[in-house]
Scaffold this active site. Structure first.
Site: not given
Ligand code: ZN
Length: 188
Positions: A46, A51, A99-100, A141-142, A145
């Site tokens: 995701g 991000q 998480c990226l 999670h997304e 963000h």
């Molecule tokens: Zn993330």
């Protein structure tokens, strides 16, 4: 299309609520194409617009179906409903996420097992997604963000101390920290 740099914890865009998308323009379509490319290059399951430094309520997601077919899409201006969390501590084997924007790490976190997400797709058509398990985790999670919340913000005190230690060691936790898939190689 382009792979975009991914902001790392500490960059202000990750820690503030994103704005609703007013109109789906060519610029938005190009951003979404770049988000898919960046998510796949990372690789990740995701990616939310903040991000990649864009404070808009958009996220992309991908996850293989049971038969290996990818389940993927984009949601614009999502709303999310979830069933209450089961009580108890998360199982590190089954409930760890990463998480990226805090790359190379994972921590256990309890999430709701079932969610409904509504919003629109890239054509402005209404979308309704009802999922459970890992897909529900990705959605939560997304969605977080878009409200300026990283999953590490939800960890307990002891994991949060570890998070801060890692961030200090790697020079994260400051504005402008970022990495680009395919260019920067991060040690897990
Ligand atoms: Zn993330």
């Amino acid at each position: 299309m382009a792979v975009l740099p991914i902001r790392i914890m500490g960059d202000p865009v990750l820690h503030a609520p994103a704005h609703p998308v007013a109109e789906i323009t060519d610029e938005i379509r190009e951003l979404v194409a770049d988000m898919f490319e960046t998510m796949d290059a990372a690789p990740g399951v995701g990616l939310a617009a903040p991000q990649v430094g864009v404070a808009l309520r958009i996220y992309t997601y991908t996850y293989p179906d049971d038969d290996g077919t990818p389940w993927r899409g984009v949601i614009i201006n999502p709303e999310l409903w979830m069933v209450p969390l089961d009580p108890g501590a998360p199982d590190p084997d089954d409930e760890s996420e990463g998480c990226l924007s805090f790359p190379g790490e994972c921590f256990a976190l309890r999430r709701s097992d079932r969610v409904i997400v509504t919003g629109t797709d890239l054509d402005g058509e209404p979308v309704r997604i009802e999922v459970d398990g890992w897909r529900a985790r990705i959605m939560q999670h997304e969605f977080d963000h878009l409200d300026g919340i990283l999953y590490v913000d939800r960890l307990d005190d002891s994991d949060w101390k570890t998070v801060q230690k890692i961030a200090r060691k790697r020079g994260w936790g400051r504005p402008g920290a970022a990495w680009t898939p395919g260019i920067d190689h991060l040690d897990a």
